[in-house]
Design a protein around this motif. Sequence first.
Motif, PDB file in Angstrom:
ATOM      1  N   LEU A  37      35.290  39.518  64.873  1.00 24.79           N
ATOM      2  CA  LEU A  37      36.603  39.239  65.457  1.00 24.79           C
ATOM      3  C   LEU A  37      37.368  40.546  65.530  1.00 24.79           C
ATOM      4  O   LEU A  37      37.796  41.067  64.501  1.00 24.79           O
ATOM      5  CB  LEU A  37      37.375  38.222  64.609  1.00 24.79           C
ATOM      6  N   PRO A  38      37.537  41.121  66.710  1.00 19.83           N
ATOM      7  CA  PRO A  38      38.172  42.436  66.821  1.00 19.83           C
ATOM      8  C   PRO A  38      39.562  42.454  66.195  1.00 19.83           C
ATOM      9  O   PRO A  38      40.403  41.610  66.469  1.00 19.83           O
ATOM     10  CB  PRO A  38      38.259  42.665  68.343  1.00 19.83           C
ATOM     11  N   GLY A  39      39.778  43.448  65.330  1.00 23.05           N
ATOM     12  CA  GLY A  39      41.113  43.670  64.788  1.00 23.05           C
ATOM     13  C   GLY A  39      41.387  43.035  63.454  1.00 23.05           C
ATOM     14  O   GLY A  39      42.366  43.393  62.810  1.00 23.05           O
ATOM     15  N   ILE A  40      40.563  42.088  62.987  1.00 22.65           N
ATOM     16  CA  ILE A  40      40.846  41.455  61.708  1.00 22.65           C
ATOM     17  C   ILE A  40      40.588  42.443  60.568  1.00 22.65           C
ATOM     18  O   ILE A  40      41.468  42.764  59.791  1.00 22.65           O
ATOM     19  CB  ILE A  40      40.010  40.183  61.523  1.00 22.65           C
ATOM     20  N   GLY A  41      39.363  42.940  60.445  1.00 22.25           N
ATOM     21  CA  GLY A  41      39.052  43.938  59.438  1.00 22.25           C
ATOM     22  C   GLY A  41      38.882  43.357  58.047  1.00 22.25           C
ATOM     23  O   GLY A  41      39.264  42.217  57.776  1.00 22.25           O
ATOM     24  N   PRO A  42      38.306  44.140  57.128  1.00 18.22           N
ATOM     25  CA  PRO A  42      38.013  43.629  55.790  1.00 18.22           C
ATOM     26  C   PRO A  42      39.246  43.317  54.967  1.00 18.22           C
ATOM     27  O   PRO A  42      39.258  42.336  54.225  1.00 18.22           O
ATOM     28  CB  PRO A  42      37.183  44.755  55.151  1.00 18.22           C
ATOM     29  N   SER A  43      40.290  44.148  55.049  1.00 13.89           N
ATOM     30  CA  SER A  43      41.484  43.920  54.225  1.00 13.89           C
ATOM     31  C   SER A  43      42.122  42.578  54.543  1.00 13.89           C
ATOM     32  O   SER A  43      42.405  41.768  53.645  1.00 13.89           O
ATOM     33  CB  SER A  43      42.506  45.044  54.444  1.00 13.89           C
ATOM     34  N   ALA A  44      42.354  42.317  55.821  1.00 10.56           N
ATOM     35  CA  ALA A  44      42.957  41.047  56.217  1.00 10.56           C
ATOM     36  C   ALA A  44      41.999  39.887  55.960  1.00 10.56           C
ATOM     37  O   ALA A  44      42.420  38.804  55.553  1.00 10.56           O
ATOM     38  CB  ALA A  44      43.348  41.081  57.692  1.00 10.56           C
ATOM     39  N   GLY A  45      40.691  40.102  56.167  1.00 14.23           N
ATOM     40  CA  GLY A  45      39.715  39.046  55.934  1.00 14.23           C
ATOM     41  C   GLY A  45      39.684  38.614  54.477  1.00 14.23           C
ATOM     42  O   GLY A  45      39.669  37.416  54.164  1.00 14.23           O
ATOM     43  N   ILE A  46      39.680  39.581  53.574  1.00 11.59           N
ATOM     44  CA  ILE A  46      39.690  39.259  52.144  1.00 11.59           C
ATOM     45  C   ILE A  46      40.988  38.555  51.778  1.00 11.59           C
ATOM     46  O   ILE A  46      40.997  37.565  51.035  1.00 11.59           O
ATOM     47  CB  ILE A  46      39.511  40.546  51.313  1.00 11.59           C
ATOM     48  N   ALA A  47      42.102  39.074  52.291  1.00 13.89           N
ATOM     49  CA  ALA A  47      43.406  38.487  51.973  1.00 13.89           C
ATOM     50  C   ALA A  47      43.484  37.036  52.446  1.00 13.89           C
ATOM     51  O   ALA A  47      44.060  36.178  51.761  1.00 13.89           O
ATOM     52  CB  ALA A  47      44.524  39.308  52.609  1.00 13.89           C
ATOM     53  N   LEU A  48      42.916  36.755  53.607  1.00 14.17           N
ATOM     54  CA  LEU A  48      42.947  35.397  54.136  1.00 14.17           C
ATOM     55  C   LEU A  48      42.162  34.421  53.259  1.00 14.17           C
ATOM     56  O   LEU A  48      42.518  33.245  53.142  1.00 14.17           O
ATOM     57  CB  LEU A  48      42.369  35.369  55.552  1.00 14.17           C
TER      58      LEU A  48
END
Length: 514
Positions: A37-48
Amino acid sequence: MMESLQGILHGLSIAATPTHLLYTLIGVFIGTMISHLPGIGPSAGIALLIPVTFGMDPTSALMMLTGIYYGCMYGGAVTAILLNTPGDAAAVMTVLDGYPLARKGRAAATLAIAATSSFIAGMIGVTLLSFVAAPLAAVALHFGPTEYFALICFALSTASALTGESLAKGMISVFLGLGLATVGIDLQSGVPRFTLGFTELQDRVNFLVVVVGLFAISEVGRMVEGTLGGTLHTVRVEGKLWFSREEWRRARPAALRGTFVGFLCGAAPGLGGTLASMLSYVLEKKISRHPEEFGHGAIEGVAAPEAATNADTCGAFVHLLALGVPGSGSTAVIMGAFIMYGIQPGPLLFHTQPDLVWGLIASMYIGNIMLLLLNLPLVGILSRILYVPPGVLLSLILVIASAGVYSFNSDTFDLYMALGFGVLGYGFRKFDIPKAPLLFGLILGHTLEQSFRQALTISNGDPTVFVRSPISAGLLVCACISIGASIWSRRQPPKAFQETQEQLTEHQLAEDRR
């Protein structure tokens, strides 16, 4: 050496249990999906996904979150190669040669090279982590308030000096994060600070809200621009999935060199995967016999940055586990998860939580094998998520982001804050201000302030306490050197970096014309 080897074997016995294998598989699979998913990235993915882990066993939860981290780094190249859009900042160098190779009909082989290089880097990186983290933790037992203050100063100096093109912009980001870290109840006086009358801010600014807003919501604006502007060009995966013998002959040494560059950058606090990928790319271009191929489809230009990016994740865990200092924006989010479970990362962790530490490290070995098996045969299927209509994709991101933020405290105030940080993140992108230093400042600011005040309390207000300890004095000198070197490098940038920046600009202009 023997202690680390015994720790690895003990960790494998923990990570190989059916429950932990399942959560590791879930983590790496989710990380792979998020990376598409373009733009999500690991930081936001983990936070979610942090709210989902509430009530779980800490070891299982942290294995899953860590799997999301390196799973994202594995798959971040997919959007760079197929869409000419890096899935995260660390994949920006992969765009230069990955997308041209895909346009030449080598998309599948390029994806296979990226996955294989990441696998090699991951296995070597975890091995280095296993033998470096424990000795570093033993040294860190001698750290007191002054040493921690100096260490955090050094980490912040590298983050501001080496993230982004402008030292001033990096410093703006760092100090904004430090300012946000002061919001809330002062632990020593019990007085609310900078809360603007909002009782919701008395318990400090929620790091989850900041991460989701700064990374996930702000990227929605970028994706809307790209969709409306027609700049997202999809390249379908065609042909055989594997690479040729000649391509592997050229990629193998590049992947090995990128592995060590990435691990060193990860082990140095604040450098991050973006710099690691750039350094590895520049190194390959300088030593290559055919530098003119770079930017037009050199396979080394994919293998080296991808290996460096994945090895950087292992190096970043050295600081998180051994010193309690996050080595990247993503490990800063994972550190928040540690703290939420009542676990304080740092030198005592190897003695107080050996099962968790060695189990977590061992799960990285298993996770890397799982990722290779997932990425190679399923890349053609997983890449189809890129063909979801933009409106559906953007709505899905917003729904996931909003649900993750709201479920943390069940408070609509957090939703408004996340939206505000989303606007801030969008502004950061427009003005080319790096986001990672802000997260560093927010996570480390509280510890920085407390260490500073504790040291002054112990010394009765004598500021020379920070230079009495050789470790503290050395780290402060390193911080000054880091800032000075960064200022000097901005005045006289290395020729290789100039060429790389010019190449990035020319590449973007060419794609805009298309």
